[in-house]
Design a protein around this motif. Structure first.
Motif, mmCIF file in Angstrom:
data_model
loop_
_atom_site.group_PDB
_atom_site.id
_atom_site.type_symbol
_atom_site.label_atom_id
_atom_site.label_comp_id
_atom_site.label_asym_id
_atom_site.label_seq_id
_atom_site.Cartn_x
_atom_site.Cartn_y
_atom_site.Cartn_z
ATOM 1 N N GLU A 44 14.498 15.385 1.722
ATOM 2 C CA GLU A 44 14.381 15.367 3.188
ATOM 3 C C GLU A 44 13.094 16.056 3.650
ATOM 4 O OE1 GLU A 44 18.048 17.339 4.021
ATOM 5 O OE2 GLU A 44 19.081 15.491 4.586
ATOM 6 N N ALA A 45 12.738 17.164 2.987
ATOM 7 C CA ALA A 45 11.504 17.876 3.346
ATOM 8 C C ALA A 45 10.286 17.004 3.071
ATOM 9 C CB ALA A 45 11.412 19.180 2.566
ATOM 10 N N GLU A 46 10.282 16.292 1.946
ATOM 11 C CA GLU A 46 9.157 15.414 1.620
ATOM 12 C C GLU A 46 9.076 14.244 2.584
ATOM 13 O OE1 GLU A 46 9.309 14.296 -2.485
ATOM 14 O OE2 GLU A 46 8.687 16.285 -3.196
ATOM 15 N N ARG A 47 10.231 13.744 3.019
ATOM 16 C CA ARG A 47 10.237 12.640 3.993
ATOM 17 C C ARG A 47 9.644 13.114 5.320
ATOM 18 N NH1 ARG A 47 15.400 11.987 4.421
ATOM 19 N NH2 ARG A 47 15.533 11.047 2.349
ATOM 20 N N ARG A 48 10.009 14.320 5.717
ATOM 21 C CA ARG A 48 9.461 14.885 6.959
ATOM 22 C C ARG A 48 7.951 15.103 6.829
ATOM 23 N NH1 ARG A 48 9.226 15.398 12.349
ATOM 24 N NH2 ARG A 48 8.568 17.485 12.997
ATOM 25 N N ALA A 49 7.509 15.575 5.655
ATOM 26 C CA ALA A 49 6.081 15.791 5.421
ATOM 27 C C ALA A 49 5.311 14.472 5.491
ATOM 28 C CB ALA A 49 5.870 16.466 4.067
ATOM 29 N N CYS A 50 5.891 13.412 4.939
ATOM 30 C CA CYS A 50 5.252 12.093 5.011
ATOM 31 C C CYS A 50 5.142 11.629 6.463
ATOM 32 C CB CYS A 50 6.047 11.077 4.197
ATOM 33 S SG CYS A 50 5.874 11.255 2.407
ATOM 34 N N ASP A 51 6.197 11.857 7.232
ATOM 35 C CA ASP A 51 6.175 11.481 8.653
ATOM 36 C C ASP A 51 5.085 12.243 9.401
ATOM 37 O OD1 ASP A 51 8.292 9.782 8.240
ATOM 38 O OD2 ASP A 51 9.824 11.163 8.997
ATOM 39 N N MET A 52 4.930 13.524 9.081
ATOM 40 C CA MET A 52 3.912 14.334 9.755
ATOM 41 C C MET A 52 2.506 13.868 9.384
ATOM 42 S SD MET A 52 5.442 16.266 11.790
ATOM 43 C CE MET A 52 3.924 17.033 12.347
ATOM 44 N N LEU A 53 2.287 13.504 8.112
ATOM 45 C CA LEU A 53 0.985 12.978 7.717
ATOM 46 C C LEU A 53 0.663 11.698 8.486
ATOM 47 C CD1 LEU A 53 0.983 13.538 3.836
ATOM 48 C CD2 LEU A 53 -0.471 14.670 5.512
ATOM 49 N N GLU A 54 1.643 10.821 8.593
ATOM 50 C CA GLU A 54 1.436 9.579 9.358
ATOM 51 C C GLU A 54 1.159 9.894 10.828
ATOM 52 O OE1 GLU A 54 1.312 6.424 8.524
ATOM 53 O OE2 GLU A 54 1.959 6.426 6.422
ATOM 54 N N MET A 55 1.846 10.899 11.358
ATOM 55 C CA MET A 55 1.693 11.252 12.765
ATOM 56 C C MET A 55 0.269 11.715 13.082
ATOM 57 S SD MET A 55 3.968 13.942 15.035
ATOM 58 C CE MET A 55 5.506 13.094 14.781
ATOM 59 N N VAL A 56 -0.379 12.382 12.105
ATOM 60 C CA VAL A 56 -1.746 12.855 12.334
ATOM 61 C C VAL A 56 -2.797 11.881 11.787
ATOM 62 C CG1 VAL A 56 -1.064 15.280 12.389
ATOM 63 C CG2 VAL A 56 -1.786 14.270 10.219
ATOM 64 N N GLY A 57 -2.356 10.669 11.430
ATOM 65 C CA GLY A 57 -3.302 9.622 11.059
ATOM 66 C C GLY A 57 -3.712 9.600 9.604
ATOM 67 N N ILE A 58 -2.891 10.206 8.718
ATOM 68 C CA ILE A 58 -3.179 10.177 7.283
ATOM 69 C C ILE A 58 -2.096 9.345 6.592
ATOM 70 C CG2 ILE A 58 -3.396 11.554 5.176
ATOM 71 C CD1 ILE A 58 -4.324 13.885 6.903
ATOM 72 N N PRO A 59 -2.463 8.313 5.816
ATOM 73 C CA PRO A 59 -1.455 7.484 5.146
ATOM 74 C C PRO A 59 -0.567 8.322 4.232
ATOM 75 C CG PRO A 59 -3.634 6.481 4.994
ATOM 76 C CD PRO A 59 -3.840 7.856 5.548
ATOM 77 N N MET A 60 0.718 8.033 4.225
ATOM 78 C CA MET A 60 1.638 8.838 3.425
ATOM 79 C C MET A 60 1.399 8.709 1.929
ATOM 80 S SD MET A 60 5.316 6.876 3.526
ATOM 81 C CE MET A 60 5.523 6.973 5.305
ATOM 82 N N ASP A 61 0.666 7.669 1.503
ATOM 83 C CA ASP A 61 0.411 7.541 0.068
ATOM 84 C C ASP A 61 -0.603 8.579 -0.440
ATOM 85 O OD1 ASP A 61 -1.963 6.535 1.067
ATOM 86 O OD2 ASP A 61 -1.585 4.460 0.474
ATOM 87 N N ARG A 62 -1.146 9.396 0.487
ATOM 88 C CA ARG A 62 -2.029 10.498 0.070
ATOM 89 C C ARG A 62 -1.245 11.812 -0.058
ATOM 90 N NH1 ARG A 62 -7.925 10.444 2.607
ATOM 91 N NH2 ARG A 62 -8.197 11.567 0.638
ATOM 92 N N PHE A 63 0.074 11.720 0.000
ATOM 93 C CA PHE A 63 0.972 12.884 -0.074
ATOM 94 C C PHE A 63 0.676 13.753 -1.289
ATOM 95 C CE2 PHE A 63 4.870 14.921 -1.525
ATOM 96 C CZ PHE A 63 5.431 15.429 -0.364
ATOM 97 N N ARG A 64 0.395 13.140 -2.441
ATOM 98 C CA ARG A 64 0.236 13.903 -3.684
ATOM 99 C C ARG A 64 -1.225 14.173 -4.038
ATOM 100 N NH1 ARG A 64 5.237 14.563 -4.975
ATOM 101 N NH2 ARG A 64 6.762 12.933 -4.577
ATOM 102 N N GLU A 65 -2.099 14.087 -3.065
ATOM 103 C CA GLU A 65 -3.500 14.427 -3.296
ATOM 104 C C GLU A 65 -3.745 15.902 -2.964
ATOM 105 O OE1 GLU A 65 -6.206 11.744 -1.436
ATOM 106 O OE2 GLU A 65 -5.287 9.967 -2.308
#
Length: 324
Positions: free
Chosen positions: A129-150
């Motif tokens: 759930e925390a990772e899902r929220r983090a992905c949503d926040m990245l998308e919200m600020v204009g960063i694709p979620m596929d960059r999560f592990r960079e």
């Protein structure tokens, strides 16, 4: 008038060293209303960042020392809370965007992990759930979620700033302290970051304290402005008060230092001199030595704060005159 989300009353902060006592914040009082964006402006060394760090209770003590005042948040004085209680507030109810995104991120952890860590800490949710929220926040600020592990080194300066903003807003804080969030960014990225903070603020209902040197930024995003000088708030009012009915000579000087496209003046009018040494503040008005209107009274007596128009507060014996 909307309810205040935070009230600062007569805050005094000093830095004690072997050589001297630095008077960083000297009796600052400031209110922030719910949903409001307030700009805190002034020269380097005016005490703006110290005020923000005092609200977060992250000043290193020693050398920093809280010498007086109250910071009332949610009806309680933050200054009286234990460190354990503050850990529940930081990042959850009050978040901060630090001045340098390069040093605000951990270089050996992925950006997604760093955002998810804050979410998991404050919301007691599962890792997924925390990772899902983090992905949503990245998308919200204009960063694709596929960059999560960079990692942070794989992002540009503007993208790192977006990550820091995503981290600060991940837990939907009630108050956001933005310490020069557009410093070292080019003009295009500055505009994008400011627009994003404004959009997220409107969406989440967050109150914002924006610390900046840029009066253009203040005019764009703030409703209220507090002008800081030598650890004091010397002028406070709405954006219209500060820009259209400038009262304090220091604020007049700040506007006089700005280039104007429609001006025929051959040179700008900088404020002469330097801010006083914070370890040896003058007896009277701290701006007296640089002020064109200063009198003997200014040099020997602290000017009281008074209201020039409703809600427009100024600390000056000669406030209200226009730039000559």
């Amino acid at each position: 008038m909307a309810e205040n989300i935070i009230e600062i009353k007569d805050l005094v902060v000093e830095y004690h060293t072997d050589e001297a006592v630095i008077h960083a914040v000297n009796g600052v009082s400031l209110n922030v209303r719910k949903g409001e964006t307030i700009g805190l402006v002034g020269e380097t060394g005016a005490g703006k960042t110290t005020i923000a760090r005092a609200i977060m209770r992250i000043l290193q003590t020693p050398p920093a020392k809280f010498c007086g005042g109250e910071i009332i948040f949610d009806g309680e004085d933050i200054m009286k809370k234990s460190e354990k209680e503050m850990r529940k507030i930081r990042g959850n109810k009050i978040a901060m965007i630090f001045q340098d995104p390069m040093t605000a991120l951990n270089p050996i952890e992925t950006v997604g992990f760093q955002i998810a860590e804050a979410v998991k800490l404050h919301n007691k949710c599962s890792k997924a759930e925390a990772e899902r929220r983090a992905c949503d926040m990245l998308e919200m600020v204009g960063i694709p979620m596929d960059r999560f592990r960079e990692y942070p080194h794989q992002f540009s300066g503007g993208m790192k700033q977006r990550v820091v903003i995503a981290m600060a807003l991940a837990c939907n804080p009630e108050l956001l302290l933005a310490d020069e969030p557009t410093t070292a960014l080019d003009v295009t990225i500055q505009a994008q970051v400011l627009e994003m903070i404004q959009t997220l603020k409107d969406r989440l209902g967050t109150s914002v304290v924006l610390i900046t040197h840029d009066l253009g930024v203040v005019a764009e995003v703030c409703e209220t402005v507090a002008v800081a000088y030598a650890g004091e708030i010397v002028e406070y009012g709405t954006v219209e008060d500060i820009f259209d009915r400038t009262a304090h000579p220091y604020t007049v000087g700040l506007f006089g230092s700005l280039p104007k496209l429609d001006s025929t003046e051959p040179r700008l009018k900088p404020i002469k001199g330097l801010m006083p040494d914070p370890s040896q503040l003058p007896e009277g008005c701290p701006f007296a030595e640089r002020c064109p209107k200063a009198t003997e009274q200014c040099r020997t007596t602290k000017p009281p704060q008074h209201e020039v128009t409703p809600g427009h507060m100024v600390k000056c014996f000669h406030a209200g005159g226009e730039e000559e």
